[in-house]
Design a protein around this motif. Structure first.
Motif, PDB file in Angstrom:
ATOM      1  N   LEU A   8      -4.628   4.425  -0.220  1.00 55.10           N
ATOM      2  CA  LEU A   8      -5.007   5.554   0.623  1.00 55.10           C
ATOM      3  C   LEU A   8      -5.798   6.584  -0.173  1.00 55.10           C
ATOM      4  CD1 LEU A   8      -3.026   8.389   0.226  1.00 55.10           C
ATOM      5  CD2 LEU A   8      -1.337   6.628   0.757  1.00 55.10           C
ATOM      6  N   ASP A   9      -6.658   7.291   0.556  1.00 60.84           N
ATOM      7  CA  ASP A   9      -7.472   8.352  -0.044  1.00 60.84           C
ATOM      8  C   ASP A   9      -7.836   9.361   1.036  1.00 60.84           C
ATOM      9  OD1 ASP A   9      -9.120   9.495  -2.268  1.00 60.84           O
ATOM     10  OD2 ASP A   9     -10.757   9.023  -0.912  1.00 60.84           O
ATOM     11  N   SER A  10      -8.347  10.504   0.609  1.00 69.54           N
ATOM     12  CA  SER A  10      -8.793  11.523   1.552  1.00 69.54           C
ATOM     13  C   SER A  10     -10.056  11.083   2.295  1.00 69.54           C
ATOM     14  CB  SER A  10      -9.067  12.837   0.821  1.00 69.54           C
ATOM     15  OG  SER A  10     -10.107  12.672  -0.127  1.00 69.54           O
ATOM     16  N   GLY A  11     -10.739  10.070   1.793  1.00 71.04           N
ATOM     17  CA  GLY A  11     -11.962   9.591   2.433  1.00 71.04           C
ATOM     18  C   GLY A  11     -12.416   8.284   1.814  1.00 71.04           C
ATOM     19  N   VAL A  12     -13.670   8.263   1.332  1.00 72.82           N
ATOM     20  CA  VAL A  12     -14.237   7.026   0.784  1.00 72.82           C
ATOM     21  C   VAL A  12     -13.982   6.862  -0.708  1.00 72.82           C
ATOM     22  CG1 VAL A  12     -16.055   6.989   2.536  1.00 72.82           C
ATOM     23  CG2 VAL A  12     -16.522   8.048   0.299  1.00 72.82           C
ATOM     24  N   GLY A  13     -13.494   7.918  -1.387  1.00 77.84           N
ATOM     25  CA  GLY A  13     -13.367   7.867  -2.843  1.00 77.84           C
ATOM     26  C   GLY A  13     -12.500   6.733  -3.354  1.00 77.84           C
ATOM     27  N   GLY A  14     -11.422   6.440  -2.636  1.00 76.65           N
ATOM     28  CA  GLY A  14     -10.512   5.390  -3.076  1.00 76.65           C
ATOM     29  C   GLY A  14     -11.130   4.008  -3.071  1.00 76.65           C
ATOM     30  N   LEU A  15     -12.299   3.861  -2.443  1.00 78.39           N
ATOM     31  CA  LEU A  15     -12.992   2.574  -2.482  1.00 78.39           C
ATOM     32  C   LEU A  15     -13.401   2.198  -3.898  1.00 78.39           C
ATOM     33  CD1 LEU A  15     -15.262   3.006   0.675  1.00 78.39           C
ATOM     34  CD2 LEU A  15     -13.210   1.574   0.488  1.00 78.39           C
ATOM     35  N   ILE A  56       0.107   9.355   6.278  1.00 75.35           N
ATOM     36  CA  ILE A  56      -0.662   8.128   6.029  1.00 75.35           C
ATOM     37  C   ILE A  56       0.248   7.022   5.508  1.00 75.35           C
ATOM     38  CG2 ILE A  56      -2.523   7.117   4.664  1.00 75.35           C
ATOM     39  CD1 ILE A  56      -3.814   9.947   4.697  1.00 75.35           C
ATOM     40  N   VAL A  57       1.150   7.369   4.596  1.00 79.62           N
ATOM     41  CA  VAL A  57       2.085   6.361   4.089  1.00 79.62           C
ATOM     42  C   VAL A  57       2.930   5.809   5.234  1.00 79.62           C
ATOM     43  CG1 VAL A  57       4.134   6.014   2.643  1.00 79.62           C
ATOM     44  CG2 VAL A  57       2.137   7.211   1.720  1.00 79.62           C
ATOM     45  N   ASP A  58       3.420   6.676   6.111  1.00 79.50           N
ATOM     46  CA  ASP A  58       4.204   6.209   7.262  1.00 79.50           C
ATOM     47  C   ASP A  58       3.376   5.260   8.127  1.00 79.50           C
ATOM     48  OD1 ASP A  58       6.388   7.672   6.464  1.00 79.50           O
ATOM     49  OD2 ASP A  58       6.053   9.320   7.865  1.00 79.50           O
ATOM     50  N   TYR A  59       2.106   5.551   8.304  1.00 75.30           N
ATOM     51  CA  TYR A  59       1.220   4.676   9.073  1.00 75.30           C
ATOM     52  C   TYR A  59       1.070   3.323   8.391  1.00 75.30           C
ATOM     53  CZ  TYR A  59      -2.883   2.946  11.525  1.00 75.30           C
ATOM     54  OH  TYR A  59      -3.752   2.163  12.256  1.00 75.30           O
ATOM     55  N   ILE A 259     -15.931 -12.306   3.005  1.00 74.38           N
ATOM     56  CA  ILE A 259     -14.560 -12.101   3.442  1.00 74.38           C
ATOM     57  C   ILE A 259     -14.561 -11.405   4.793  1.00 74.38           C
ATOM     58  CG2 ILE A 259     -12.369 -10.941   2.919  1.00 74.38           C
ATOM     59  CD1 ILE A 259     -13.067 -11.184  -0.032  1.00 74.38           C
ATOM     60  N   PRO A 260     -13.846 -11.927   5.794  1.00 72.75           N
ATOM     61  CA  PRO A 260     -13.768 -11.225   7.074  1.00 72.75           C
ATOM     62  C   PRO A 260     -13.103  -9.857   6.879  1.00 72.75           C
ATOM     63  CG  PRO A 260     -12.886 -13.457   7.240  1.00 72.75           C
ATOM     64  CD  PRO A 260     -13.081 -13.172   5.787  1.00 72.75           C
ATOM     65  N   VAL A 261     -13.700  -8.828   7.408  1.00 69.51           N
ATOM     66  CA  VAL A 261     -13.155  -7.483   7.272  1.00 69.51           C
ATOM     67  C   VAL A 261     -12.819  -6.940   8.654  1.00 69.51           C
ATOM     68  CG1 VAL A 261     -13.584  -5.151   6.425  1.00 69.51           C
ATOM     69  CG2 VAL A 261     -14.570  -7.102   5.225  1.00 69.51           C
ATOM     70  N   VAL A 262     -11.618  -6.454   8.796  1.00 66.80           N
ATOM     71  CA  VAL A 262     -11.169  -5.911  10.074  1.00 66.80           C
ATOM     72  C   VAL A 262     -11.326  -4.395  10.036  1.00 66.80           C
ATOM     73  CG1 VAL A 262      -9.230  -5.715  11.677  1.00 66.80           C
ATOM     74  CG2 VAL A 262      -9.481  -7.785  10.299  1.00 66.80           C
ATOM     75  N   TRP A 263     -12.176  -3.860  10.890  1.00 70.52           N
ATOM     76  CA  TRP A 263     -12.404  -2.412  10.939  1.00 70.52           C
ATOM     77  C   TRP A 263     -11.726  -1.855  12.179  1.00 70.52           C
ATOM     78  CZ3 TRP A 263     -15.072  -0.362   6.851  1.00 70.52           C
ATOM     79  CH2 TRP A 263     -15.807  -1.264   6.092  1.00 70.52           C
ATOM     80  N   GLN A 264     -10.846  -0.892  11.984  1.00 73.18           N
ATOM     81  CA  GLN A 264     -10.174  -0.277  13.100  1.00 73.18           C
ATOM     82  C   GLN A 264     -10.103   1.235  12.856  1.00 73.18           C
ATOM     83  OE1 GLN A 264      -6.449  -2.144  14.202  1.00 73.18           O
ATOM     84  NE2 GLN A 264      -7.059  -4.036  13.222  1.00 73.18           N
ATOM     85  N   VAL A 265     -10.109   1.986  13.918  1.00 73.74           N
ATOM     86  CA  VAL A 265     -10.013   3.439  13.783  1.00 73.74           C
ATOM     87  C   VAL A 265      -8.793   3.917  14.554  1.00 73.74           C
ATOM     88  CG1 VAL A 265     -11.235   5.638  14.048  1.00 73.74           C
ATOM     89  CG2 VAL A 265     -12.524   3.525  13.726  1.00 73.74           C
ATOM     90  N   PRO A 266      -7.714   4.248  13.862  1.00 75.14           N
ATOM     91  CA  PRO A 266      -6.523   4.737  14.556  1.00 75.14           C
ATOM     92  C   PRO A 266      -6.722   6.175  15.042  1.00 75.14           C
ATOM     93  CG  PRO A 266      -6.196   4.875  12.197  1.00 75.14           C
ATOM     94  CD  PRO A 266      -7.536   4.199  12.404  1.00 75.14           C
TER      95      PRO A 266
END
Length: 269
Positions: A8-15, A56-59, A259-266
């Motif tokens: 998890l990250d605040s945005g894209v940085g954790g990528l 986020i951790v709970d999610y 690699i198949p990537v699953v994109w979802q927006v909760p």
């Protein structure tokens, strides 16, 4: 079903951390959550960052991950112990790995740290560095403009060099030989940061060392994935996925192109 490493990250940085995990541990599945709707975390009160991190951790726990990686320096600084007390699986942060890497690389014992307001205010890097080497000299500088700049996908634009130069100017005259990129967004600006600081300053990204920590913990606890199947990674963001997806696909392309990537927006949590 293969258990994933949840990042998890605040945005894209954790990528930047995810890229190293995919490089070092190609058979491990990653589930990533970027809180793009509420980024950046740096200016926020510590109590609010802790609250967001818990949400986020709970999610992510609904996916039954085998490990949580807090790939955000601000969240690591203020929330990691809280999360460790709340879950029964290993929780890895990015500050201790970055500090260890800098101690290994410094020759002079004079280390610079750049980060968000929240990370610098917490003094988490100073604490981590001095726990390893009490005589180390640390020069810290908050760079609040950089993470939002990366979040907008502008890190390859013509403006990158000037905004980096403006942000790092207070460190230019400091006698450092290492600079810790104390925000996982900053490796997106590595080229500009290197140009501004010069070849005599070694840049330290915690991503590679964090991936090594993850690998070590999985090995020690016999939690490595035994399957050689290509994992299906999942990426989630709390805001609009358009820019997030563009950045993620560009940054991770050599690791996820087949690699198949699953994109979802909760729903924003």
């Amino acid at each position: 079903m293969q258990q994933a490493i949840a990042v998890l990250d605040s945005g894209v940085g954790g990528l930047t951390v995810v890229k190293e995990v995919m490089k070092q541990l190609p058979h491990e599945k990653v589930i990533y959550f970027g809180d793009t709707a509420r980024s950046p975390y740096g200016p926020r009160p510590a109590s609010e960052v802790r609250h967001f991190t818990r949400q986020i951790v709970d999610y992510l726990l609904q996916f039954n991950p085998k490990m949580i990686v807090i790939a955000c320096n601000t969240a690591t600084a203020v929330a990691i112990e809280d999360i460790r007390a709340r879950v029964s699986i290993p929780v890895v942060g990015v500050i201790s790995p970055g500090a260890r890497a800098a101690i290994k690389m410094t020759r002079s014992g004079r280390i610079g740290v750049i980060g968000t307001d929240g990370t610098i205010r917490s003094q988490a890097y100073e604490t981590a560095l001095r726990q390893i080497s009490p005589d180390i000299h640390v020069y810290s500088e908050a760079c609040p403009l950089l993470a939002p700049f990366v979040e907008r996908g502008l890190f390859s634009s013509d403006r990158a060099h000037s905004i980096v130069e403006q942000s790092l100017s207070p460190l230019k005259d400091k006698p450092i030989d290492c600079l810790i990129l104390g925000c996982t967004h900053y490796p997106f600006l590595m080229e500009s940061i290197s140009q501004v600081m010069g070849p005599e300053v070694t840049l330290i990204s915690s991503a590679e060392e964090t991936a090594r920590d993850i690998s070590t913990i999985l090995s020690q606890r016999n939690m490595q994935t035994k399957s050689n199947e290509i994992p299906i990674h999942q990426f989630f963001c709390s805001g609009t996925p358009i820019v997030f997806r563009q950045i993620a696909e560009n940054w991770l392309k050599e690791y996820i192109s087949f690699i198949p990537v699953v994109w979802q927006v909760p729903t924003i949590i």
